[in-house]
Design an enzyme around this catalytic site. Structure first.
Site, short mmCIF file in Angstrom:
data_model
loop_
_atom_site.label_atom_id
_atom_site.label_comp_id
_atom_site.label_asym_id
_atom_site.label_seq_id
_atom_site.Cartn_x
_atom_site.Cartn_y
_atom_site.Cartn_z
CE1 TYR A 22 -3.78 -2.30 0.08
CE2 TYR A 22 -2.81 -3.24 2.06
CZ TYR A 22 -3.73 -3.29 1.04
OH TYR A 22 -4.62 -4.34 0.97
CG HIS A 99 -9.60 -0.99 -4.87
ND1 HIS A 99 -10.13 -1.35 -3.66
CD2 HIS A 99 -10.59 -1.14 -5.78
CE1 HIS A 99 -11.40 -1.71 -3.84
NE2 HIS A 99 -11.71 -1.59 -5.11
C1 DQA Z 1 -7.78 -2.11 -0.97
C2 DQA Z 1 -7.79 -3.52 -1.58
C3 DQA Z 1 -8.62 -4.47 -0.74
O1 DQA Z 1 -8.58 -5.78 -1.30
C4 DQA Z 1 -8.09 -4.55 0.68
O2 DQA Z 1 -8.92 -5.38 1.47
C5 DQA Z 1 -7.92 -3.21 1.30
C6 DQA Z 1 -7.36 -2.13 0.49
C7 DQA Z 1 -6.83 -1.17 -1.72
O3 DQA Z 1 -6.95 0.04 -1.54
O4 DQA Z 1 -5.95 -1.63 -2.45
O5 DQA Z 1 -8.17 -3.01 2.49
O6 DQA Z 1 -9.09 -1.57 -1.08
#
Ligand code: DQA
Length: 147
Positions: A22, A99
């Site tokens: 992330y 995302h």
């Molecule tokens: C997310 C992707 C999702 O699969 C994950 O559960 C998240 C973050 C992303 O921003 O990449 O919590 O939404």
């Protein structure tokens, strides 16, 4: 125009949460960037985060009263929540799904989104810039009068 930036579960931990997936940008950093971008685009941005499905539903319901659209990262609820999908369907304003990670390059369960079909568009895989692209897209979309 007013826009809601809505963040779902575990996104409060951005910066320390799996930085290899992330990135190192914190939620506060993202909110500051989106507030500044909002000013540049001439819209007022409000940012909210919750770890609770019901609170996210309440925020979506509430947004229909005051916002022109929503940039929404539902986190893990993306893959499970019929209730969030129904909330998006129930409100007349456009919602953009975002995302940080490229969910299609990850585990198979992340390839399924309960909400994509009821969102106006989706951005995935650009780190915090997914929010930037989502906000820019939403604002030009609404400005064109397409909702
Ligand atoms: C997310 C992707 C999702 O699969 C994950 O559960 C998240 C973050 C992303 O921003 O990449 O919590 O939404």
């Amino acid at each position: 125009m007013k826009i809601l930036i809505l963040h779902g579960p575990n996104l409060n931990l951005l910066g320390t949460r799996e930085p290899e997936v992330y990135g190192s940008t914190t939620l506060d950093d993202i909110n500051e960037k989106m507030t500044a971008l909002g000013k540049e685009l001439g819209v007022e941005v409000t940012c909210l985060q919750s770890n609770h499905e019901g609170a996210l539903i309440d925020a979506l319901h509430d947004a229909r009263m005051w916002a022109g659209g929503v940039v929404f990262n539902p986190g893990g609820y993306t893959h499970t929540s019929v209730a969030l999908r129904d909330a998006i369907s129930a409100i007349a304003i456009p919602v953009i799904e975002v995302h940080l990670s490229n969910v299609y390059a990850r585990e198979e369960f992340r390839h399924v989104s309960m909400i994509s079909a009821v969102c106006k568009g989706k951005v995935s895989g650009f780190g915090w810039r997914s929010y930037e692209l989502g906000l820019r897209g939403l604002v030009s979309f609404v400005a064109d009068g397409i909702s």
